[in-house]
Design an enzyme around this catalytic site. Sequence first.
Site, PDB file in Angstrom:
ATOM      1  N   THR A 136       0.834  -1.212   0.000  1.00  0.00           N
ATOM      2  CA  THR A 136       0.000   0.000   0.000  1.00  0.00           C
ATOM      3  C   THR A 136       0.864   1.254   0.000  1.00  0.00           C
ATOM      4  O   THR A 136       1.898   1.292   0.669  1.00  0.00           O
ATOM      5  CB  THR A 136      -0.981   0.088   1.194  1.00  0.00           C
ATOM      6  OG1 THR A 136      -1.532   1.403   1.239  1.00  0.00           O
ATOM      7  CG2 THR A 136      -0.343  -0.170   2.537  1.00  0.00           C
ATOM      8  N   ASP A 138      -0.057   3.717   1.441  1.00  0.00           N
ATOM      9  CA  ASP A 138      -0.388   4.405   2.697  1.00  0.00           C
ATOM     10  C   ASP A 138       0.577   4.074   3.843  1.00  0.00           C
ATOM     11  O   ASP A 138       0.609   4.802   4.841  1.00  0.00           O
ATOM     12  CB  ASP A 138      -1.824   4.042   3.135  1.00  0.00           C
ATOM     13  CG  ASP A 138      -2.857   4.347   2.060  1.00  0.00           C
ATOM     14  OD1 ASP A 138      -2.560   5.190   1.192  1.00  0.00           O
ATOM     15  OD2 ASP A 138      -3.944   3.740   2.079  1.00  0.00           O
ATOM     16  N   GLY A 181      -3.388   8.715   1.180  1.00  0.00           N
ATOM     17  CA  GLY A 181      -2.935   8.093   2.429  1.00  0.00           C
ATOM     18  C   GLY A 181      -4.067   7.536   3.255  1.00  0.00           C
ATOM     19  O   GLY A 181      -3.860   7.050   4.361  1.00  0.00           O
ATOM     20  N   GLU A 233      -5.270  13.625   2.553  1.00  0.00           N
ATOM     21  CA  GLU A 233      -6.696  13.561   2.180  1.00  0.00           C
ATOM     22  C   GLU A 233      -7.576  13.283   3.402  1.00  0.00           C
ATOM     23  O   GLU A 233      -8.753  13.614   3.411  1.00  0.00           O
ATOM     24  CB  GLU A 233      -6.928  12.498   1.106  1.00  0.00           C
ATOM     25  CG  GLU A 233      -6.572  11.086   1.540  1.00  0.00           C
ATOM     26  CD  GLU A 233      -6.840  10.032   0.481  1.00  0.00           C
ATOM     27  OE1 GLU A 233      -7.465  10.343  -0.544  1.00  0.00           O
ATOM     28  OE2 GLU A 233      -6.401   8.887   0.685  1.00  0.00           O
ATOM     29  N   ARG A 277      -4.435  28.116  -4.236  1.00  0.00           N
ATOM     30  CA  ARG A 277      -4.637  27.133  -5.297  1.00  0.00           C
ATOM     31  C   ARG A 277      -4.453  25.733  -4.725  1.00  0.00           C
ATOM     32  O   ARG A 277      -3.585  25.510  -3.876  1.00  0.00           O
ATOM     33  CB  ARG A 277      -3.615  27.332  -6.427  1.00  0.00           C
ATOM     34  CG  ARG A 277      -3.807  28.624  -7.187  1.00  0.00           C
ATOM     35  CD  ARG A 277      -5.035  28.540  -8.097  1.00  0.00           C
ATOM     36  NE  ARG A 277      -5.143  29.710  -8.937  1.00  0.00           N
ATOM     37  CZ  ARG A 277      -5.798  30.822  -8.625  1.00  0.00           C
ATOM     38  NH1 ARG A 277      -6.402  30.932  -7.449  1.00  0.00           N
ATOM     39  NH2 ARG A 277      -5.853  31.839  -9.476  1.00  0.00           N
ATOM     40  N   ARG A 286      -0.128   6.396  -7.288  1.00  0.00           N
ATOM     41  CA  ARG A 286      -0.065   4.938  -7.298  1.00  0.00           C
ATOM     42  C   ARG A 286       0.479   4.397  -8.611  1.00  0.00           C
ATOM     43  O   ARG A 286       0.578   3.175  -8.789  1.00  0.00           O
ATOM     44  CB  ARG A 286      -1.472   4.355  -7.079  1.00  0.00           C
ATOM     45  CG  ARG A 286      -1.924   4.509  -5.665  1.00  0.00           C
ATOM     46  CD  ARG A 286      -3.099   3.694  -5.255  1.00  0.00           C
ATOM     47  NE  ARG A 286      -3.978   3.149  -6.234  1.00  0.00           N
ATOM     48  CZ  ARG A 286      -5.323   3.075  -6.066  1.00  0.00           C
ATOM     49  NH1 ARG A 286      -5.864   3.563  -4.968  1.00  0.00           N
ATOM     50  NH2 ARG A 286      -6.068   2.524  -6.969  1.00  0.00           N
TER      51      ARG A 286
HETATM   52  O1  F6P Z   1      -5.130   2.687  -0.078  1.00  0.00           O
HETATM   53  C1  F6P Z   1      -4.551   3.291  -1.187  1.00  0.00           C
HETATM   54  C2  F6P Z   1      -5.353   4.478  -1.625  1.00  0.00           C
HETATM   55  O2  F6P Z   1      -4.716   5.047  -2.750  1.00  0.00           O
HETATM   56  C3  F6P Z   1      -5.593   5.532  -0.561  1.00  0.00           C
HETATM   57  O3  F6P Z   1      -4.475   6.352  -0.353  1.00  0.00           O
HETATM   58  C4  F6P Z   1      -6.794   6.243  -1.118  1.00  0.00           C
HETATM   59  O4  F6P Z   1      -7.552   6.823  -0.090  1.00  0.00           O
HETATM   60  C5  F6P Z   1      -7.562   5.123  -1.771  1.00  0.00           C
HETATM   61  O5  F6P Z   1      -6.647   4.091  -2.027  1.00  0.00           O
HETATM   62  C6  F6P Z   1      -8.248   5.513  -3.060  1.00  0.00           C
HETATM   63  O6  F6P Z   1      -9.020   4.440  -3.463  1.00  0.00           O
HETATM   64  P1  F6P Z   1      -9.666   4.247  -4.904  1.00  0.00           P
HETATM   65  O7  F6P Z   1      -8.566   3.843  -5.834  1.00  0.00           O
HETATM   66  O8  F6P Z   1     -10.656   3.167  -4.697  1.00  0.00           O
HETATM   67  O9  F6P Z   1     -10.235   5.570  -5.284  1.00  0.00           O
END
Ligand code: F6P
Length: 359
Positions: A136, A138, A181, A233, A277, A286
């Site tokens: 992950t 995160d 995250g 976030e 901004r 990712r």
């Molecule tokens: O767990 C990884 C993650 O990228 C988090 O950081 C984020 O909150 C979530 O997945 C976003 O999920 P999705 O790809 O389902 O929008």
Amino acid sequence: MKRIGLLTSGGDCQALNAAMRGVVKGLSSNLPENELEVYGFSNGYKGLIYGDYRMLTAKDFSGILTKGGTILGSSRQPFKMMRVPDEKGLDKVEAMKQNYYKLRLDCLVILGGNGTQKTANLLREEGLNVIHLPKTIDNDIWGTDMTFGFQSAVNIATEAIDCIHTTASSHNRVFIVEVMGHKVGWLTLHAGIAGGADIILIPEIPYDIDKVIAAINKRTQAGKGFTILAVAEGAISKEDAKLSKKDLKEKLKKKAHPAVSYEIAAAIQEKTGIEVRVTVPGHTQRGGSPCPYDRVLTTRLGAAAAKLILNDEYGYMVGIVNGKTKKVPLEEVAGKLKMVSPDAQIVKEAKMTGISFGD
Ligand code: F6P
């Protein structure tokens, strides 16, 4: 002979392919020829439930060390729904077991985050041999110092902040970079420090908007033309942090802004009159190739997982602790979240250098 199943579940990240390659190379290099069978399940647990799999050969694992995404595909299958039959009444857990036994697997290697890990532990409790590899961006998995994907995402989020720096220095503005995250602040903390953010807001340290504004004003008074905030976030105000889960959910539904950064931006603009901004790098964090750190990490985790399989040791997550790969019993870690401690050395040191956490 070893027969293993592979699946990648949850949100993807960099180095999933590198991790699978590590496992398969670790096994094939230590087993006689033709003594390894590898089955790849498509789209996470979905493939295991519905019997959507294919046999993989050495060729499938060649040239994927640097490839982002996952050759198997992934999907989110919430843990809390695993015991709920599907729309056709199929018992998902039973279906997963059936497919496992049908293929006469020795082990299922499951790559994923927290939710994925909980289901891996459920399958262990149901008697299947499983090994979990902690994936992950995160970095919120308990029992490992590092998850793969994290460092690659830190690089991307840092680059986003770096880019904002050059444009910020041309304008008298406040810039917010919203970092992923989920419920934790690891990614924002690391990218924020690495990118030289002036203010870092993370869920573990609820912010006071007046303190955030005071930090911006202090910079303005010191003649700094701009301020950069790295905002997780999941960042939350002190006020909201006091609400019950239910009340917070209700409040969030009514909020005008889709993401916390826009709410913070509106408050700053209103109270200071400075233009703000917001940049949201989102899923770019990712994507792309895994960074060298993640390539090394996943090769090591994969090799350590292969060693467990060769020794018939199952029911573990393979993590990294103090620089060494470590097998951690799944029952000890499943369901636990690794969060940033507000008292952590890294937070104190960041504060020492003048970074505000808005607290
Ligand atoms: O767990 C990884 C993650 O990228 C988090 O950081 C984020 O909150 C979530 O997945 C976003 O999920 P999705 O790809 O389902 O929008």
